[in-house]
Design a protein around this motif. Structure first.
Motif, PDB file in Angstrom:
ATOM      1  N   ALA A 227       1.111   6.659  -6.873  1.00  0.00           N
ATOM      2  CA  ALA A 227       0.002   7.565  -7.191  1.00  0.00           C
ATOM      3  C   ALA A 227       0.424   9.024  -7.052  1.00  0.00           C
ATOM      4  CB  ALA A 227      -1.188   7.268  -6.278  1.00  0.00           C
ATOM      5  N   ALA A 228       1.191   9.312  -5.990  1.00  0.00           N
ATOM      6  CA  ALA A 228       1.654  10.690  -5.797  1.00  0.00           C
ATOM      7  C   ALA A 228       2.570  11.130  -6.928  1.00  0.00           C
ATOM      8  CB  ALA A 228       2.366  10.818  -4.454  1.00  0.00           C
TER       9      ALA A 228
ATOM     10  N   THR B 268       4.354   6.296   4.880  1.00  0.00           N
ATOM     11  CA  THR B 268       4.670   6.902   3.578  1.00  0.00           C
ATOM     12  C   THR B 268       3.628   7.946   3.208  1.00  0.00           C
ATOM     13  OG1 THR B 268       5.736   4.867   2.816  1.00  0.00           O
ATOM     14  CG2 THR B 268       5.016   6.427   1.125  1.00  0.00           C
ATOM     15  N   LEU B 269       2.380   7.683   3.549  1.00  0.00           N
ATOM     16  CA  LEU B 269       1.321   8.641   3.247  1.00  0.00           C
ATOM     17  C   LEU B 269       1.557   9.960   3.978  1.00  0.00           C
ATOM     18  CD1 LEU B 269      -1.334   9.307   1.869  1.00  0.00           C
ATOM     19  CD2 LEU B 269      -2.527   8.294   3.839  1.00  0.00           C
TER      20      LEU B 269
ATOM     21  N   THR C  83       0.828  -1.203   0.000  1.00  0.00           N
ATOM     22  CA  THR C  83       0.000   0.000   0.000  1.00  0.00           C
ATOM     23  C   THR C  83       0.869   1.262   0.000  1.00  0.00           C
ATOM     24  OG1 THR C  83      -1.759  -1.148   1.184  1.00  0.00           O
ATOM     25  CG2 THR C  83      -1.798   1.263   1.236  1.00  0.00           C
ATOM     26  N   ASP C  84       1.937   1.244   0.781  1.00  0.00           N
ATOM     27  CA  ASP C  84       2.835   2.404   0.823  1.00  0.00           C
ATOM     28  C   ASP C  84       3.457   2.656  -0.549  1.00  0.00           C
ATOM     29  OD1 ASP C  84       2.780   3.101   3.710  1.00  0.00           O
ATOM     30  OD2 ASP C  84       3.572   1.072   3.922  1.00  0.00           O
TER      31      ASP C  84
ATOM     32  N   THR D 215       1.914  13.416   2.016  1.00  0.00           N
ATOM     33  CA  THR D 215       0.993  14.514   2.326  1.00  0.00           C
ATOM     34  C   THR D 215       1.756  15.776   2.686  1.00  0.00           C
ATOM     35  OG1 THR D 215      -0.677  12.964   3.123  1.00  0.00           O
ATOM     36  CG2 THR D 215      -0.882  15.254   3.840  1.00  0.00           C
TER      37      THR D 215
ATOM     38  N   SER E 108       2.182   1.808  -3.447  1.00  0.00           N
ATOM     39  CA  SER E 108       1.122   2.296  -4.342  1.00  0.00           C
ATOM     40  C   SER E 108       0.818   3.776  -4.083  1.00  0.00           C
ATOM     41  CB  SER E 108      -0.147   1.459  -4.156  1.00  0.00           C
ATOM     42  OG  SER E 108       0.088   0.114  -4.495  1.00  0.00           O
ATOM     43  N   GLN E 109       0.860   4.160  -2.822  1.00  0.00           N
ATOM     44  CA  GLN E 109       0.633   5.577  -2.509  1.00  0.00           C
ATOM     45  C   GLN E 109       1.735   6.451  -3.104  1.00  0.00           C
ATOM     46  OE1 GLN E 109       0.458   5.265   1.745  1.00  0.00           O
ATOM     47  NE2 GLN E 109      -1.789   5.078   1.800  1.00  0.00           N
TER      48      GLN E 109
END
Length: 466
Positions: free
Chosen positions: A189-190, A383-384, A182-183, A388, A185-186
């Protein structure tokens, strides 16, 4: 206060700008090019020259008018008496005549039309100043928008590079089991969103460069931080006083009132008689014989209106109503200018505050980003969280950049509202156009065959070639 803050804004732009080449174009050069390359200015200078000619034509109506005419004639006649032969007559002749007419007195009606023409010339000059301000403000805006777009591209490129590193780091940490899929993928995406933002920024830069070319007359190269041209007073009331005195729209409105008053006087004078002197001298010759003759005349004529179906009275009323309209317009224009100057001062203050706040926001966001990234390496942040905070830092830098650009634009919009955004007031390195030069050449209404008339013809031929 305004000057210190605006100078600080220019310094701030320099700090975040890309490296400047030694031959970077500055704002003064861009404005000078816009002034020299503007087709709209050339068009309106021609409009002013045409108004100058109206003054010459009005003056000519006070001078004698000399004209000539010449002709050949043939006449034929046949009389039938009822018995042969019929009587036939035929003759040929030639004539030449010089005619002169001169207005001696018309209670000032023609002189008033000359005054109206002169006031119209002065009004048209102020309209030319207004066009000049529009052109220079457009050039300032185009210059600053190219810088905004260029620096925004630079920020977006740096952001893409940083997020690429973040994605690489996330993948490395995923490989050793420190983060989840998930990290990664985030981070992916960023990075995709950042690349999309960079594409949009490049598109905005292309549009800004096209507008710059249209406004200035050539494509932009490397643009230096904006220099501070012109000066503004320290108080709003002082700025309003300058605007009411100097703004071209105010001067146009004042001239319109003067013209309306002159037209009232001219309408009154048109109800009165006029005295004219006329004379003629001619030669006549019978081509069928040696007979010839001369003739001449001199006359004074007095004429005036008696009844015009109410048209003259209507014209008088119309002239009075036109004056009322111009007086009302003068009031409206003055209020508009007061509001524009007030808005300009307010805009500068708002932009100053936004610049200061933006600088503080960038500093705080930078500290926060570095802290979050460090905490992420220790495992206490995700990571999100890092992504952010990176977006927050980018947003802060973008906001700060826009605030600085908006502050510079606000200053020049204020100068425009005051009527001071001209090549002369900004002391641009250009040959300032002299609006009185052509008028001085034609104000005495020179005839075409005179020395001055030939000079004018030469000037107009050069203009046509250019």
């Amino acid at each position: 206060m305004l000057r210190r803050a605006l100078t600080g804004s220019a310094m701030g732009l320099a700090l975040i700008a890309m490296p400047m080449a030694a031959t970077a174009e500055n704002l003064g050069q861009a404005l000078a090019d816009a002034y020299n390359n503007s087709g709209l200015l050339e068009k309106n200078r021609a409009v002013l020259k045409a108004a100058d000619e109206d003054g010459a034509q009005a003056l000519a109506r006070l001078r004698p008018v000399l004209s000539w005419s010449a002709g050949l004639s043939h006449s034929y006649g046949r009389t039938d008496t009822g018995r042969p032969p019929s009587v036939v007559t035929e003759s040929n002749g030639a004539s030449a005549t010089l005619t002169m007419s001169l207005l001696l007195f018309d209670f000032g009606a023609t002189r008033l039309s000359l005054d109206v023409a002169k006031e119209t010339v002065l009004l048209t000059r102020q309209q030319l100043v207004s066009i000049e301000q529009q052109i220079l403000l457009r050039a300032v805006t185009a210059y600053m928008e190219v810088r905004r777009a260029t620096e925004n591209v630079s920020l977006r490129q740096a952001n893409v590079g940083l997020l690429t590193q973040e994605l690489r780091a996330s993948r490395d940490r995923f490989d050793v089991g420190e983060v989840t899929r998930t990290d990664v993928s985030q981070a992916e995406a960023a990075l995709a969103a950042s690349r999309s933002g960079l594409t949009s920024a490049n598109g905005a830069l292309i549009q800004a460069r096209l507008e710059y070319e249209a406004a200035v007359g050539h494509t932009p190269g490397t643009l230096a931080p904006p220099s501070r041209l012109g000066s503004v007073p320290d108080s709003e009331q002082a700025a309003i006083a300058i605007a009411l005195q100097n703004h071209p729209s105010m001067n146009v409105a004042r001239r319109q009132v003067t013209i309306a008053e002159l037209q009232i006087a001219a309408t009154d004078a048109s109800l009165k008689p006029s005295l004219n002197l006329s004379g003629s001298y001619g030669l006549e010759s019978d081509l069928d014989s040696e007979a010839h003759g001369r003739k001449g005349s001199v006359s004074l004529g007095l004429s005036g209106p008696i009844y015009s179906g109410g048209a003259l009275a209507s014209q008088q009323r119309q002239a009075m109503l036109n004056k009322e309209q111009t007086l009302a317009n003068l009031h409206v224009v003055s209020q508009d200018i007061r509001q524009a100057v007030g808005n300009g001062f307010s805009g500068v203050r708002i932009a100053q505050a936004a610049t200061i706040a933006g600088n503080e926001q960038v500093s705080a966001a930078k500290v926060a980003f570095e802290g979050v990234r460090e905490e992420a390496t220790l495992g206490s942040r995700t990571t999100l969280d890092v992504l952010t905070q990176e977006q927050s830092l980018l947003d802060a830098r973008t906001t700060y950049l826009s605030a600085q650009v908006d502050e510079v634009l606000a200053r020049y919009e204020l100068l425009s509202a005051m009527g001071l955004l001209t090549a002369q007031d900004l002391k641009l390195n250009v040959d300032i156009y002299d609006p009185a030069a052509y008028y001085n050449m034609v104000k005495n209404a020179p005839i075409g065959i005179s020395k001055q008339g030939r000079q004018l013809d030469s000037v107009l031929r050069r203009i046509g070639k250019n």
